[in-house]
Write a protein that holds these residues in place. Structure first.
Motif, PDB file in Angstrom:
ATOM      1  N   VAL A  92     -29.008 -45.629  28.694  1.00 60.41           N
ATOM      2  CA  VAL A  92     -28.157 -44.541  29.109  1.00 60.41           C
ATOM      3  C   VAL A  92     -28.914 -43.273  28.581  1.00 60.41           C
ATOM      4  CG1 VAL A  92     -26.070 -43.468  28.597  1.00 60.41           C
ATOM      5  CG2 VAL A  92     -26.234 -45.829  29.085  1.00 60.41           C
ATOM      6  N   TYR A  93     -29.163 -42.055  29.188  1.00 58.02           N
ATOM      7  CA  TYR A  93     -29.928 -41.162  28.637  1.00 58.02           C
ATOM      8  C   TYR A  93     -28.728 -40.157  28.345  1.00 58.02           C
ATOM      9  CZ  TYR A  93     -34.174 -42.868  29.984  1.00 58.02           C
ATOM     10  OH  TYR A  93     -35.467 -43.757  29.828  1.00 58.02           O
ATOM     11  N   TYR A  94     -28.887 -39.297  27.225  1.00 55.02           N
ATOM     12  CA  TYR A  94     -28.286 -38.397  26.573  1.00 55.02           C
ATOM     13  C   TYR A  94     -28.884 -37.123  26.521  1.00 55.02           C
ATOM     14  CZ  TYR A  94     -25.129 -42.172  25.483  1.00 55.02           C
ATOM     15  OH  TYR A  94     -24.473 -43.584  25.365  1.00 55.02           O
ATOM     16  N   CYS A  95     -28.342 -35.850  26.720  1.00 50.89           N
ATOM     17  CA  CYS A  95     -28.596 -34.627  26.414  1.00 50.89           C
ATOM     18  C   CYS A  95     -27.950 -34.330  25.178  1.00 50.89           C
ATOM     19  CB  CYS A  95     -28.585 -33.740  27.621  1.00 50.89           C
ATOM     20  SG  CYS A  95     -26.911 -33.177  28.263  1.00 50.89           S
ATOM     21  N   ALA A  96     -28.633 -33.459  24.395  1.00 48.75           N
ATOM     22  CA  ALA A  96     -28.002 -32.902  23.227  1.00 48.75           C
ATOM     23  C   ALA A  96     -28.691 -31.382  22.901  1.00 48.75           C
ATOM     24  CB  ALA A  96     -28.482 -33.942  21.975  1.00 48.75           C
ATOM     25  N   ALA A  97     -27.977 -30.759  22.070  1.00 45.38           N
ATOM     26  CA  ALA A  97     -28.206 -29.366  21.510  1.00 45.38           C
ATOM     27  C   ALA A  97     -28.125 -29.230  20.060  1.00 45.38           C
ATOM     28  CB  ALA A  97     -27.208 -28.461  22.263  1.00 45.38           C
ATOM     29  N   ARG A  98     -29.064 -28.680  19.368  1.00 44.06           N
ATOM     30  CA  ARG A  98     -29.110 -28.164  18.058  1.00 44.06           C
ATOM     31  C   ARG A  98     -28.382 -26.849  17.876  1.00 44.06           C
ATOM     32  NH1 ARG A  98     -33.363 -27.818  14.325  1.00 44.06           N
ATOM     33  NH2 ARG A  98     -31.824 -28.395  12.676  1.00 44.06           N
ATOM     34  N   ASN A  99     -27.880 -26.560  16.946  1.00 48.18           N
ATOM     35  CA  ASN A  99     -27.360 -25.315  16.441  1.00 48.18           C
ATOM     36  C   ASN A  99     -28.665 -24.546  15.836  1.00 48.18           C
ATOM     37  OD1 ASN A  99     -24.820 -25.655  17.540  1.00 48.18           O
ATOM     38  ND2 ASN A  99     -23.944 -26.194  15.455  1.00 48.18           N
ATOM     39  N   SER A 100     -29.736 -24.428  16.594  1.00 47.86           N
ATOM     40  CA  SER A 100     -31.013 -23.994  16.234  1.00 47.86           C
ATOM     41  C   SER A 100     -31.884 -23.809  17.323  1.00 47.86           C
ATOM     42  CB  SER A 100     -31.854 -24.647  14.866  1.00 47.86           C
ATOM     43  OG  SER A 100     -32.993 -24.148  14.721  1.00 47.86           O
ATOM     44  N   ALA A 101     -32.701 -22.924  17.013  1.00 47.48           N
ATOM     45  CA  ALA A 101     -33.927 -22.848  18.001  1.00 47.48           C
ATOM     46  C   ALA A 101     -34.989 -23.939  17.990  1.00 47.48           C
ATOM     47  CB  ALA A 101     -34.370 -21.481  18.568  1.00 47.48           C
ATOM     48  N   TYR A 102     -35.002 -24.578  16.889  1.00 46.29           N
ATOM     49  CA  TYR A 102     -36.177 -25.325  16.435  1.00 46.29           C
ATOM     50  C   TYR A 102     -35.762 -26.836  16.587  1.00 46.29           C
ATOM     51  CZ  TYR A 102     -37.637 -21.125  14.594  1.00 46.29           C
ATOM     52  OH  TYR A 102     -38.137 -19.644  14.490  1.00 46.29           O
ATOM     53  N   VAL A 103     -36.858 -27.459  17.056  1.00 43.77           N
ATOM     54  CA  VAL A 103     -36.620 -28.957  17.360  1.00 43.77           C
ATOM     55  C   VAL A 103     -36.919 -29.869  16.167  1.00 43.77           C
ATOM     56  CG1 VAL A 103     -37.730 -30.795  18.384  1.00 43.77           C
ATOM     57  CG2 VAL A 103     -37.396 -28.735  19.796  1.00 43.77           C
ATOM     58  N   LEU A 104     -35.940 -30.773  16.065  1.00 43.82           N
ATOM     59  CA  LEU A 104     -36.212 -31.943  15.291  1.00 43.82           C
ATOM     60  C   LEU A 104     -35.878 -33.162  15.987  1.00 43.82           C
ATOM     61  CD1 LEU A 104     -34.066 -31.156  11.980  1.00 43.82           C
ATOM     62  CD2 LEU A 104     -36.601 -31.216  12.425  1.00 43.82           C
ATOM     63  N   GLN A 105     -36.590 -34.495  15.748  1.00 45.42           N
ATOM     64  CA  GLN A 105     -36.467 -35.579  16.544  1.00 45.42           C
ATOM     65  C   GLN A 105     -35.450 -36.774  16.119  1.00 45.42           C
ATOM     66  OE1 GLN A 105     -40.488 -36.865  17.445  1.00 45.42           O
ATOM     67  NE2 GLN A 105     -41.210 -34.630  17.731  1.00 45.42           N
ATOM     68  N   THR A 106     -34.532 -36.041  15.416  1.00 46.07           N
ATOM     69  CA  THR A 106     -33.573 -37.341  14.896  1.00 46.07           C
ATOM     70  C   THR A 106     -32.212 -37.124  15.737  1.00 46.07           C
ATOM     71  OG1 THR A 106     -33.296 -36.336  12.726  1.00 46.07           O
ATOM     72  CG2 THR A 106     -34.966 -38.419  13.022  1.00 46.07           C
ATOM     73  N   ALA A 107     -31.449 -38.056  16.083  1.00 40.80           N
ATOM     74  CA  ALA A 107     -30.445 -37.714  16.628  1.00 40.80           C
ATOM     75  C   ALA A 107     -29.285 -37.186  15.798  1.00 40.80           C
ATOM     76  CB  ALA A 107     -29.956 -38.902  17.224  1.00 40.80           C
ATOM     77  N   ARG A 108     -29.239 -37.351  14.537  1.00 39.34           N
ATOM     78  CA  ARG A 108     -28.255 -36.850  13.524  1.00 39.34           C
ATOM     79  C   ARG A 108     -28.394 -35.523  13.262  1.00 39.34           C
ATOM     80  NH1 ARG A 108     -31.835 -39.444  10.153  1.00 39.34           N
ATOM     81  NH2 ARG A 108     -32.893 -37.988   8.613  1.00 39.34           N
ATOM     82  N   ASN A 109     -29.456 -34.738  13.892  1.00 40.33           N
ATOM     83  CA  ASN A 109     -29.712 -33.206  13.625  1.00 40.33           C
ATOM     84  C   ASN A 109     -29.148 -32.667  14.706  1.00 40.33           C
ATOM     85  OD1 ASN A 109     -32.469 -34.447  11.993  1.00 40.33           O
ATOM     86  ND2 ASN A 109     -31.209 -33.098  11.148  1.00 40.33           N
ATOM     87  N   TYR A 110     -28.598 -33.371  15.866  1.00 41.01           N
ATOM     88  CA  TYR A 110     -28.004 -32.517  17.007  1.00 41.01           C
ATOM     89  C   TYR A 110     -26.695 -32.631  16.962  1.00 41.01           C
ATOM     90  CZ  TYR A 110     -32.751 -32.484  19.045  1.00 41.01           C
ATOM     91  OH  TYR A 110     -33.969 -32.085  19.275  1.00 41.01           O
TER      92      TYR A 110
END
Length: 123
Positions: A92-110
């Motif tokens: 199952v593929y999920y899209c996610a958004a962070r409250n920041s323009a910068y990427v992190l690669q861990t799910a808990r940061n989204y």
């Protein structure tokens, strides 16, 4: 922001799919966006991510060279082009958004998640 993922389905190994994620709101370009996936019995894992306006991209080693993440900020839409699909891409593929323009690669940061769309690549 609210997210709605679509585009999953059944595809033979070696085939392609394109996932889409439609976002609500008027500040889409301010969010870093990511795709994650979760296979049965496994933890959710990072697939790919893209920064807000500059659109720098990042990929898990397992999909590098096969998947392409992109975004259309005018359409408030995130994409994941998946080529050369393998059975191990089934999840199952999920899209996610962070409250920041910068990427992190861990799910808990989204901070915001779509509902998920199933991709099946049979053996």
């Amino acid at each position: 922001v609210q997210l709605q993922a679509s585009g999953g389905g059944l595809v033979q190994a070696g085939g392609s799919l394109r996932l889409s994620c439609a976002a609500s709101g008027r500040t889409f370009s301010g969010y870093a966006m990511g795709w994650f996936r979760q296979a049965p019995g496994k933890e959710r894992e990072f697939v790919a991510a893209i920064t807000g306006s500059l659109r720098s991209t990042f990929y898990a080693d397992s999909v590098k060279g096969r998947f392409t993440i992109s975004r259309d900020n005018a359409k408030n839409t995130l994409y994941l082009q998946m080529d050369s699909l393998k059975t191990e891409d089934t999840a199952v593929y999920y899209c996610a958004a962070r409250n920041s323009a910068y990427v992190l690669q861990t799910a808990r940061n989204y901070d915001h998640w779509g509902q998920g769309t199933l991709v099946t690549v049979p053996a």
